[in-house]
Design a protein around this motif. Structure first.
Motif, PDB file in Angstrom:
ATOM      1  N   ILE A   1     -62.400 -53.382  31.749  1.00  0.00           N
ATOM      2  CA  ILE A   1     -62.723 -52.401  32.878  1.00  0.00           C
ATOM      3  C   ILE A   1     -62.253 -50.946  32.852  1.00  0.00           C
ATOM      4  N   VAL A   2     -60.971 -51.007  32.330  1.00  0.00           N
ATOM      5  CA  VAL A   2     -60.258 -49.687  32.196  1.00  0.00           C
ATOM      6  C   VAL A   2     -61.174 -48.840  31.181  1.00  0.00           C
ATOM      7  N   ILE A   3     -61.585 -49.485  30.095  1.00  0.00           N
ATOM      8  CA  ILE A   3     -62.245 -48.840  29.044  1.00  0.00           C
ATOM      9  C   ILE A   3     -63.458 -48.525  29.299  1.00  0.00           C
ATOM     10  N   ASN A   4     -64.299 -49.088  30.349  1.00  0.00           N
ATOM     11  CA  ASN A   4     -65.748 -49.142  30.261  1.00  0.00           C
ATOM     12  C   ASN A   4     -65.733 -48.120  31.429  1.00  0.00           C
ATOM     13  N   VAL A   5     -66.291 -47.105  31.256  1.00  0.00           N
ATOM     14  CA  VAL A   5     -66.255 -45.909  32.298  1.00  0.00           C
ATOM     15  C   VAL A   5     -67.653 -45.945  33.157  1.00  0.00           C
TER      16      VAL A   5
ATOM     17  N   ILE B   1     -55.555 -52.603  39.758  1.00  0.00           N
ATOM     18  CA  ILE B   1     -56.616 -52.141  40.415  1.00  0.00           C
ATOM     19  C   ILE B   1     -56.457 -51.039  41.350  1.00  0.00           C
ATOM     20  N   GLU B   2     -55.534 -50.777  41.851  1.00  0.00           N
ATOM     21  CA  GLU B   2     -55.045 -49.531  42.571  1.00  0.00           C
ATOM     22  C   GLU B   2     -55.194 -48.290  41.311  1.00  0.00           C
ATOM     23  N   GLU B   3     -54.530 -48.519  40.393  1.00  0.00           N
ATOM     24  CA  GLU B   3     -54.301 -47.624  39.336  1.00  0.00           C
ATOM     25  C   GLU B   3     -56.035 -47.166  39.085  1.00  0.00           C
ATOM     26  N   ILE B   4     -56.565 -48.097  38.785  1.00  0.00           N
ATOM     27  CA  ILE B   4     -58.047 -47.846  38.138  1.00  0.00           C
ATOM     28  C   ILE B   4     -58.744 -47.047  39.215  1.00  0.00           C
ATOM     29  N   GLN B   5     -58.602 -47.487  40.371  1.00  0.00           N
ATOM     30  CA  GLN B   5     -59.655 -46.981  41.380  1.00  0.00           C
ATOM     31  C   GLN B   5     -58.782 -45.570  41.827  1.00  0.00           C
ATOM     32  N   SER B   6     -57.899 -45.382  41.675  1.00  0.00           N
ATOM     33  CA  SER B   6     -57.324 -44.073  41.895  1.00  0.00           C
ATOM     34  C   SER B   6     -57.773 -42.712  40.937  1.00  0.00           C
ATOM     35  N   THR B   7     -58.368 -43.123  39.976  1.00  0.00           N
ATOM     36  CA  THR B   7     -58.746 -42.212  38.874  1.00  0.00           C
ATOM     37  C   THR B   7     -60.112 -42.153  38.592  1.00  0.00           C
ATOM     38  N   ARG B   8     -60.973 -42.978  39.346  1.00  0.00           N
ATOM     39  CA  ARG B   8     -62.576 -42.870  39.184  1.00  0.00           C
ATOM     40  C   ARG B   8     -63.122 -43.487  40.417  1.00  0.00           C
TER      41      ARG B   8
END
Length: 211
Positions: A95-99, A125-132
């Protein structure tokens, strides 16, 4: 199992199917791995529901690898599969890679969670959601901060742009009793019929629409 393997091969070559609901189909490990393999090269699917399929950690790993390569998927629902914390972490790597992804369902996927592993998952999850603009639904009793309103709005705006000419028909079909009042359930399932899947957490943020 043979059906899932055949479907996986078909999806590898399919160039037109955009929405696929495979929930409650008993795919298990082999079927999940086959679907994962197909997602590496599939260039049409936007919405995929794999919830309630008894998928395993190995299946989640295969799908996670595929997500890192897939360039079209926007929604993937994986809820109620016993993939464990290792499986969830494998999915998060993809998920991190898939934009392109905007909505991910990971509800009730972890039965073997410890405080340490749960904290690790929630932090990622918080880190991913905080950036996109992405909404990741994870089964935890503790809240995860995310940009819910912005995420849902982005998903819905894209849907409206792609279906502008059909919006009047969509709302008319939702209004089953012709009252001019649409309930949240009518709204949710109406959007699903038109190819947009939203979770109950997403749809409860929308008010009723009066005509």
């Amino acid at each position: 199992m043979k059906g899932a393997l055949a479907l996986g091969k078909a999806l590898t070559k399919n160039a037109s199917l955009e929405v696929l609901d495979l929930s409650w189909n008993g795919l298990q490990a082999g079927g999940g791995i086959a679907i994962g393999q197909s997602l590496k090269t599939n260039k049409s699917l936007r919405v995929l529901d794999l919830s309630n399929n008894n998928l395993t950690t190995e299946a989640a790993k295969a799908i996670g690898i595929a997500l890192a390569k897939n360039q079209t998927l926007e929604t993937i629902m994986m809820g109620n599969n016993p993939i464990g914390h290792v499986g969830v972490e494998a999915l998060l790597k993809g998920i991190v890679i898939n934009v392109r992804l905007r909505l991910v369902g990971l509800e009730s996927c972890v039965q073997d969670v410890t405080i340490q592993s749960d904290d690790s998952i929630r932090q990622k999850i918080e880190e991913i959601q905080s950036t996109r603009d992405i909404l990741i639904m994870y089964s935890s009793n503790r809240p995860i901060h995310c940009k819910i309103n912005r995420t849902i709005l982005a998903v819905f705006e894209r849907f409206v742009e792609e279906n502008a000419e059909r919006m009047e028909d969509l709302f008319n079909q939702m209004d089953k009793d012709h009252s001019g009042d649409i309930t949240l359930e009518e709204f949710k399932y109406g959007l699903r019929d038109f190819g947009l899947r939203l979770t109950s957490v997403s749809t409860h943020l929308w008010p009723r629409r009066q005509f």
